[in-house]
Design an enzyme around this catalytic site. Structure first.
Site, PDB file in Angstrom:
ATOM      1  N   CYS A 246     -25.350  49.426  29.698  1.00 68.89           N
ATOM      2  CA  CYS A 246     -24.378  49.203  28.619  1.00 68.89           C
ATOM      3  C   CYS A 246     -22.972  49.587  29.056  1.00 68.89           C
ATOM      4  CB  CYS A 246     -24.783  49.997  27.380  1.00 68.89           C
ATOM      5  SG  CYS A 246     -23.627  49.816  26.011  1.00 68.89           S
TER       6      CYS A 246
ATOM      7  N   CYS B  35     -20.839  51.355  26.424  1.00 66.41           N
ATOM      8  CA  CYS B  35     -21.178  52.770  26.227  1.00 66.41           C
ATOM      9  C   CYS B  35     -20.635  53.630  27.356  1.00 66.41           C
ATOM     10  CB  CYS B  35     -22.695  52.978  26.192  1.00 66.41           C
ATOM     11  SG  CYS B  35     -23.626  51.715  25.343  1.00 66.41           S
ATOM     12  N   ASP B  36     -20.802  53.179  28.592  1.00 72.63           N
ATOM     13  CA  ASP B  36     -20.615  54.083  29.733  1.00 72.63           C
ATOM     14  C   ASP B  36     -19.433  53.765  30.637  1.00 72.63           C
ATOM     15  OD1 ASP B  36     -22.895  55.435  28.896  1.00 72.63           O
ATOM     16  OD2 ASP B  36     -24.227  54.116  30.004  1.00 72.63           O
TER      17      ASP B  36
END
Ligand code: NAP
Length: 307
Positions: free
Chosen positions: A131, A134-135
């Site tokens: 993701c 997200c990261d």
């Protein structure tokens, strides 16, 4: 007989549990084979509103669960093997035992597809991610690799150039299934490098506890080498967890639940929430919102039936 059974304990399922529990419906939540869902696979979450310092993914999802339990939600570990949604009450078989319910919320998510590399699972959350949203933030000025040749890979690679020094797209063929516009956008991005006709054989370094490089193999020449990188992002698709519902509710060609407006599925009384229906946003906050919608619809459905 339950008023509501919720399948899945990620953001969507837990939020549906908080709402239905607070409405006095005593939901039964089935944790599934990935308790906590995708959040349990991430480390720090910095974009969930209400946590200005960030929060660990597993902690966030555990707190949601506690919140639902406080209002009377009951959780069981188990996997739904089969569902009978052709008649009322609905029935689901969980680890060999049939359970009956008046409404069902399917929040079973979609699992990221992994490559199955020897070291992959050991480095998830430590340099291996599925993701970018997200990261990506954790890779400022770093060398990033994205695997895949579809729209997700293009979208994630483009997004990651905001952070990374370079972003290398690795794809197993010379041709891309990504749409032309997404591909062109990446081709025009000077930070993006390309390695085609290559597959990932492994990721290092488990001993150090973070990613230092990726072993690649050229599928035409057989040549192998290690490409030094700090982050490996997989964008090779997701698999919606809808196997028990095949033939019971309407699914699209890829197995995602087809929405019939709001949180409704093709079967009245059966509702969807989160990534099991959403292939576009896939965020903790959108899944939580969808869980809330499903809960409100279940509540109204039961009320209209006099329960
Ligand atoms: P996808 O279209 O199925 O693409 C997956 C990619 O991963 C393919 O290039 C595939 O290679 C590769 N792949 C699969 N398994 C692999 C393996 N074991 N090893 C190496 N490579 C592997 O999935 P997606 O990109 O997630 O897209 C899913 C759907 O969402 C699509 O309909 C897409 O258009 C849509 N989407 C749209 C947007 C947008 O419009 N903004 C953004 C994201 C996704 P091959 O090509 O060789 O099979």
């Amino acid at each position: 007989m339950r008023n509501v059974i919720i399948i899945g304990s990620g953001c969507a399922g837990n939020t549906a549990a908080i709402y239905t529990a607070r409405a006095g419906l005593k939901p039964l939540v089935v944790s599934g084979h990935e308790p906590g869902g995708q959040l349990s696979l991430t480390t720090e979450v910095e974009n969930f509103p209400g946590f200005p310092e960030g929060i660990q993914g597993p902690e966030l999802v555990e707190r949601m669960k506690k919140q639902a339990e406080r209002f009377g939600a009951e959780y069981i570990h188990g996997v739904v093997e089969e569902a009978d949604l052709k008649q009322r009450p609905f029935r689901v078989r969980i680890d060999g035992q049939w359970h009956e319910c008046r409404t069902l919320i399917i929040a079973s998510g979609a699992s990221a597809r992994w490559l199955g590399l020897p070291n992959e699972q050991k480095l998830i959350g430590h340099g291996v991610s599925s993701c970018a949203t997200c990261d990506g933030f954790f890779y400022k000025g770093k060398k990033i690799m994205v695997v895949g040749g579809g729209d997700s890979a293009m979208e994630e690679a483009n997004f990651l150039t905001r952070f990374g020094e370079t972003v290398t797209i690795v794809h197993r063929r010379d041709e891309f299934r990504a749409s032309k516009i997404m591909l062109e956008r990446c081709r025009a991005n000077p930070k993006i490098r390309w390695i085609t006709s290559a597959v990932v054989e492994d990721v290092y370094d488990v001993e150090k506890g973070y990613v230092t490089g990726v072993k690649l193999r050229n599928v035409k020449t057989g040549e192998t080498w290690v490409e030094p990188v700090d982050g490996l992002f997989l964008a090779i698709g997701h698999i919606p967890n809808t196997k028990p519902f095949v033939g019971q509710i309407e699914l699209d060609a890829d197995g995602y639940i087809v929405s019939h407006g709001g949180a409704r599925t093709s079967v009245p009384g059966v509702f969807h929430a989160g990534d099991v229906q959403d292939r576009v946003y896939r965020q903790a906050i959108t899944a939580a919102g969808a869980g809330c919608m499903a809960a409100i619809e279940a509540e109204r459905f039961l009320e209209a039936e006099g329960h």
